[in-house]
Design an enzyme around this catalytic site. Structure first.
Site, PDB file in Angstrom:
ATOM      1  CE  LYS A  42      -3.172  -4.404  -3.085  1.00  0.00           C
ATOM      2  NZ  LYS A  42      -3.922  -3.673  -4.137  1.00  0.00           N
ATOM      3  N   GLY A  43      -0.465  -2.106   2.764  1.00  0.00           N
ATOM      4  CA  GLY A  43      -0.097  -0.852   3.411  1.00  0.00           C
ATOM      5  C   GLY A  43       1.288  -0.830   4.047  1.00  0.00           C
ATOM      6  CG  ASP A  99      -0.860  -0.207   7.133  1.00  0.00           C
ATOM      7  OD1 ASP A  99      -1.366  -0.954   8.002  1.00  0.00           O
ATOM      8  OD2 ASP A  99      -1.427   0.054   6.063  1.00  0.00           O
ATOM      9  CG  ASP A 102      -9.020   2.729  12.422  1.00  0.00           C
ATOM     10  OD1 ASP A 102      -9.235   3.390  13.444  1.00  0.00           O
ATOM     11  OD2 ASP A 102      -9.684   2.886  11.383  1.00  0.00           O
ATOM     12  CG  PHE A 151      -8.686   8.034   6.095  1.00  0.00           C
ATOM     13  CD1 PHE A 151      -9.026   6.766   6.548  1.00  0.00           C
ATOM     14  CD2 PHE A 151      -8.119   8.173   4.847  1.00  0.00           C
ATOM     15  CE1 PHE A 151      -8.810   5.647   5.751  1.00  0.00           C
ATOM     16  CE2 PHE A 151      -7.899   7.054   4.040  1.00  0.00           C
ATOM     17  CZ  PHE A 151      -8.255   5.788   4.495  1.00  0.00           C
ATOM     18  NE  ARG A 164      -1.853   0.538  -1.753  1.00  0.00           N
ATOM     19  CZ  ARG A 164      -2.561   0.109  -0.702  1.00  0.00           C
ATOM     20  NH1 ARG A 164      -2.120   0.335   0.509  1.00  0.00           N
ATOM     21  NH2 ARG A 164      -3.691  -0.538  -0.872  1.00  0.00           N
TER      22      ARG A 164
END
Ligand code: IMP
Ligand code: MG
Length: 180
Positions: A42-43, A99, A102, A151, A164
């Site tokens: 969803k990011g 998005d 990492d 983060f 979000r």
């Protein structure tokens, strides 16, 4: 509404500037072609919407949903495909829209899966490239903003499904996320 401590890291203006730059590069490199954006839910929701609006190149969009995170802030390394593409990508010019990269596990799993479907070309566009915890050798072709570690939330990025909706990107205090 703030439940964890966070500091502004990338403003909405900065994000907009980087997206305009990325769209410009993509427009240049795909001139005369049509692209398919594969947005990773969803990011990437907000990033995809803004990138799409900034592109002049004709672009279709489809979605995949992957998960390698619970409520934790570190990748488990196990990537689960929860929702797959509806569009056939064979012979299409495909750009994965992420998005954030990492560890790289999510992207690697998706990249290899899409590659097997024989697109004409396959590139990766990520808004954020988080360098410090990369565990697989995968590089995005288009990077909005590079950062070392930390983060972050906002602009589509969540912490346990929250934040979000924030228009800017914030750095969350480490002690509040169980980061090492
Ligand atoms: P990777 O598989 O470790 O590269 O993880 C990528 C996914 O983890 C991203 O698509 C995000 O959904 C999530 N993620 C990684 N870092 C962050 C962060 O700083 N904030 C929010 N989500 C993150
Ligand atoms: Mg993601």
């Amino acid at each position: 509404m703030t439940e964890v401590h966070m500091d502004l890291l990338f403003s909405r203006e900065r994000i907009a500037t980087e997206i305009a730059r990325l769209a410009g590069r993509i427009d240049e490199e795909y001139a005369g072609r049509e692209i398919l954006l594969v947005s990773v839910l969803k990011g990437s929701l907000l990033f995809t919407a803004d990138l799409l609006r900034a592109l002049k190149t004709p672009a279709a969009v489809d979605f995949v949903r992957l998960a390698s995170y619970g409520s934790d802030t570190q990748s488990s390394g196990i990537v689960e495909f929860r929702y797959n593409l509806e569009t056939p990508i064979r012979n299409r010019d495909v750009i994965i829209v992420e998005d954030i990269v990492d560890s790289g596990y999510t992207l690697e799993a998706l990249y290899n899966k899409l590659l097997m479907q024989e697109p004409r070309s396959l590139k990766i566009c990520t808004l954020i490239d988080k360098r410090a915890r990369r565990e697989v050798a995968i590089e995005a072709d288009y990077v909005g903003i590079s950062m070392e570690d930390g983060f972050i939330v906002g602009y589509g990025l969540d912490f346990d499904e929250k934040y979000r909706q924030l228009a800017d990107i914030y750095l969350v205090k480490p002690e509040e996320t169980s980061l090492p």
